[in-house]
Design a protein around this motif. Structure first.
Motif, PDB file in Angstrom:
ATOM      1  N   ALA A 138      -0.447  -5.277  -4.027  1.00 48.70           N
ATOM      2  CA  ALA A 138      -1.896  -5.160  -3.825  1.00 48.70           C
ATOM      3  C   ALA A 138      -2.251  -4.077  -2.814  1.00 48.70           C
ATOM      4  O   ALA A 138      -3.385  -3.572  -2.807  1.00 48.70           O
ATOM      5  CB  ALA A 138      -2.465  -6.504  -3.378  1.00 48.70           C
ATOM      6  N   ASP A 139      -1.305  -3.708  -1.947  1.00 50.08           N
ATOM      7  CA  ASP A 139      -1.575  -2.694  -0.937  1.00 50.08           C
ATOM      8  C   ASP A 139      -1.449  -1.269  -1.476  1.00 50.08           C
ATOM      9  O   ASP A 139      -1.799  -0.307  -0.786  1.00 50.08           O
ATOM     10  CB  ASP A 139      -0.623  -2.865   0.252  1.00 50.08           C
ATOM     11  CG  ASP A 139      -0.895  -4.142   1.032  1.00 50.08           C
ATOM     12  OD1 ASP A 139      -2.032  -4.657   0.928  1.00 50.08           O
ATOM     13  OD2 ASP A 139       0.021  -4.625   1.716  1.00 50.08           O
ATOM     14  N   LEU A 140      -0.909  -1.124  -2.678  1.00 51.06           N
ATOM     15  CA  LEU A 140      -0.795   0.203  -3.280  1.00 51.06           C
ATOM     16  C   LEU A 140      -2.182   0.649  -3.736  1.00 51.06           C
ATOM     17  O   LEU A 140      -2.811   0.024  -4.578  1.00 51.06           O
ATOM     18  CB  LEU A 140       0.169   0.170  -4.470  1.00 51.06           C
ATOM     19  CG  LEU A 140       1.619  -0.199  -4.133  1.00 51.06           C
ATOM     20  CD1 LEU A 140       2.427  -0.344  -5.403  1.00 51.06           C
ATOM     21  CD2 LEU A 140       2.236   0.859  -3.225  1.00 51.06           C
ATOM     22  N   ASP A 141      -2.655   1.719  -3.165  1.00 52.03           N
ATOM     23  CA  ASP A 141      -4.036   2.142  -3.381  1.00 52.03           C
ATOM     24  C   ASP A 141      -4.104   3.175  -4.513  1.00 52.03           C
ATOM     25  O   ASP A 141      -4.245   4.371  -4.269  1.00 52.03           O
ATOM     26  CB  ASP A 141      -4.609   2.719  -2.083  1.00 52.03           C
ATOM     27  CG  ASP A 141      -6.104   2.954  -2.171  1.00 52.03           C
ATOM     28  OD1 ASP A 141      -6.741   2.366  -3.063  1.00 52.03           O
ATOM     29  OD2 ASP A 141      -6.617   3.725  -1.340  1.00 52.03           O
ATOM     30  N   TRP A 142      -4.027   2.714  -5.758  1.00 50.41           N
ATOM     31  CA  TRP A 142      -4.110   3.613  -6.904  1.00 50.41           C
ATOM     32  C   TRP A 142      -5.571   3.873  -7.260  1.00 50.41           C
ATOM     33  O   TRP A 142      -6.377   2.951  -7.348  1.00 50.41           O
ATOM     34  CB  TRP A 142      -3.405   3.008  -8.119  1.00 50.41           C
ATOM     35  CG  TRP A 142      -1.921   2.949  -7.997  1.00 50.41           C
ATOM     36  CD1 TRP A 142      -1.160   1.849  -7.739  1.00 50.41           C
ATOM     37  CD2 TRP A 142      -1.004   4.044  -8.133  1.00 50.41           C
ATOM     38  NE1 TRP A 142       0.175   2.175  -7.701  1.00 50.41           N
ATOM     39  CE2 TRP A 142       0.297   3.519  -7.938  1.00 50.41           C
ATOM     40  CE3 TRP A 142      -1.160   5.398  -8.384  1.00 50.41           C
ATOM     41  CZ2 TRP A 142       1.436   4.321  -8.010  1.00 50.41           C
ATOM     42  CZ3 TRP A 142      -0.021   6.199  -8.448  1.00 50.41           C
ATOM     43  CH2 TRP A 142       1.253   5.667  -8.262  1.00 50.41           C
ATOM     44  N   GLU A 143      -5.897   5.119  -7.492  1.00 52.47           N
ATOM     45  CA  GLU A 143      -7.231   5.508  -7.960  1.00 52.47           C
ATOM     46  C   GLU A 143      -7.139   5.792  -9.461  1.00 52.47           C
ATOM     47  O   GLU A 143      -6.534   6.782  -9.881  1.00 52.47           O
ATOM     48  CB  GLU A 143      -7.707   6.750  -7.210  1.00 52.47           C
ATOM     49  CG  GLU A 143      -9.073   7.238  -7.649  1.00 52.47           C
ATOM     50  CD  GLU A 143      -9.478   8.529  -6.959  1.00 52.47           C
ATOM     51  OE1 GLU A 143     -10.356   9.226  -7.493  1.00 52.47           O
ATOM     52  OE2 GLU A 143      -8.891   8.844  -5.903  1.00 52.47           O
ATOM     53  N   GLY A 181      -2.080   8.179  -6.591  1.00 52.57           N
ATOM     54  CA  GLY A 181      -1.643   7.374  -5.455  1.00 52.57           C
ATOM     55  C   GLY A 181      -1.181   8.291  -4.337  1.00 52.57           C
ATOM     56  O   GLY A 181      -1.452   9.490  -4.342  1.00 52.57           O
ATOM     57  N   SER A 182      -0.497   7.749  -3.366  1.00 53.36           N
ATOM     58  CA  SER A 182      -0.011   8.563  -2.253  1.00 53.36           C
ATOM     59  C   SER A 182       1.379   8.113  -1.838  1.00 53.36           C
ATOM     60  O   SER A 182       1.787   6.967  -2.066  1.00 53.36           O
ATOM     61  CB  SER A 182      -0.962   8.475  -1.061  1.00 53.36           C
ATOM     62  OG  SER A 182      -0.982   7.160  -0.534  1.00 53.36           O
ATOM     63  N   SER A 216       1.041  12.077   4.461  1.00 48.89           N
ATOM     64  CA  SER A 216       0.848  11.586   3.092  1.00 48.89           C
ATOM     65  C   SER A 216       0.534  12.732   2.141  1.00 48.89           C
ATOM     66  O   SER A 216      -0.089  13.725   2.534  1.00 48.89           O
ATOM     67  CB  SER A 216      -0.294  10.564   3.051  1.00 48.89           C
ATOM     68  OG  SER A 216       0.029   9.417   3.815  1.00 48.89           O
ATOM     69  N   ASP A 223      -0.363  13.369  -2.331  1.00 52.46           N
ATOM     70  CA  ASP A 223      -0.702  12.690  -3.580  1.00 52.46           C
ATOM     71  C   ASP A 223       0.457  12.676  -4.564  1.00 52.46           C
ATOM     72  O   ASP A 223       1.249  13.622  -4.643  1.00 52.46           O
ATOM     73  CB  ASP A 223      -1.895  13.381  -4.252  1.00 52.46           C
ATOM     74  CG  ASP A 223      -3.214  13.113  -3.550  1.00 52.46           C
ATOM     75  OD1 ASP A 223      -3.250  12.197  -2.705  1.00 52.46           O
ATOM     76  OD2 ASP A 223      -4.193  13.828  -3.842  1.00 52.46           O
TER      77      ASP A 223
END
Length: 237
Positions: A123-128, A146-147, A159, A161
Motif C-alpha cells: 500500500a505504500d508504493l505510490d504508483w500514479e 513509480g519511484s 529518487s 522515476d
C-alpha cells in the motif's frame, strides 16, 4: 525512445481466468538512444552491458504470492569483472517475494556477508496510474509511474522515476523487482537507460521447490542506517 519487444505465445484471453499460477521470464533491453559514454571507461561499460544482456530473470507467481530473481542455475562468470558488475548494477544479486494476501513484499539483499530482508507494505508504493496505453506483444498495456530511491555518495536518498507497463487482462498484481500492486501483470519496467521486458509467459508450470528467502527482517529505514554505519567504518580516514 525506441523499444524492442519479444514476441511470445500466450493463451487466449478468455482462458486466462482459469489459470492459477505461472512463470514469466524477463530480459534486460537497453535504450537505443542512450548517450554514448566518451571516456576511458567506455570499453568496460560496453562489456558490462554485454554481460547484462545475458542475464535472465524469472517471476514465479500464483494468486496470492510471487517470487522474482535471477533464473536458477543461470551461468555467470563470477571471476569476470564485467559479469560481476552486471549482476550488481542491474539487481541480479537481489530477490523479491510478495505476499498479496498479507499486503507486503520483501527485498532480499546480501551486504558484507550479512543477509537482510527489507519488508515493505504494498500500500505504500505510490504508483500514479495513467490512461496512456501501448500494445506490447499483442496485449494492451497501461502506463504507471513509480519511484525508486538510491543512496548517493553523501548517504542521501535520491529518487528517480520508474515506469511500469501492466496488462489488466492478465489479473495478477506482480512484476519485476518492486513493480507489484498494479492492476495487472507487468510486461515491461523502464528504469534509467534500460528496461526489463517480459519475453515469455508460461501458465500452470509448477516450481520444483518453493523458493524461500533467508535473512534478518528489517525496514528500509533500518537497512539504510545499517548500510551507512557499515560503509563509514570501512572508509579510509
Amino acid at each position: 525512445m525506441k523499444h524492442f519487444f519479444f514476441v511470445f505465445l500466450v493463451c487466449a484471453k478468455l482462458s486466462i481466468a482459469q489459470h492459477t499460477h505461472g512463470f514469466g521470464y524477463y530480459r534486460i533491453v537497453f535504450d537505443s538512444d542512450k548517450e554514448i559514454v566518451q571516456n576511458a571507461y567506455k570499453q568496460q561499460l560496453d562489456e558490462i552491458e554485454k554481460q547484462a544482456k545475458k542475464l535472465k530473470f524469472e517471476l514465479i507467481f500464483d494468486q496470492t504470492t510471487s517470487f522474482f530473481g535471477l533464473v536458477k542455475d543461470l551461468k555467470t562468470d563470477k571471476e569476470d569483472f564485467a559479469s560481476r558488475m552486471a549482476v550488481t548494477i542491474f539487481g541480479a544479486d537481489k530477490a523479491y517475494s510478495t505476499n498479496w494476501k498479507e499486503g507486503y513484499f520483501v527485498e532480499s539483499i546480501s551486504f558484507l556477508g550479512q543477509d537482510f530482508l527489507i519488508k515493505k507494505n504494498i500500500a505504500d508504493l505510490d504508483w500514479e496510474l495513467s490512461k496512456e496505453k501501448r500494445i506490447i506483444s499483442g496485449n494492451v498495456c497501461y502506463k504507471a509511474i513509480g519511484s525508486r530511491g538510491v543512496m548517493d555518495n553523501n548517504f542521501e536518498i535520491q529518487s528517480f522515476d520508474i515506469v511500469a507497463w501492466y496488462c489488466p487482462e492478465i489479473p495478477f498484481n506482480y512484476g519485476p523487482f518492486e513493480a507489484v500492486g498494479l492492476p495487472g501483470l507487468v510486461f515491461e519496467l523502464e528504469v534509467k537507460g534500460y528496461s526489463l521486458v517480459l519475453e515469455n509467459l508460461i501458465w500452470d508450470k509448477k516450481p520444483e521447490k518453493q523458493k524461500m528467502l533467508k535473512g534478518k527482517v528489517i525496514s528500509q529505514k533500518e537497512y539504510d542506517s545499517i548500510f551507512k554505519k557499515m560503509v563509514k567504518v570501512r572508509m579510509p580516514n
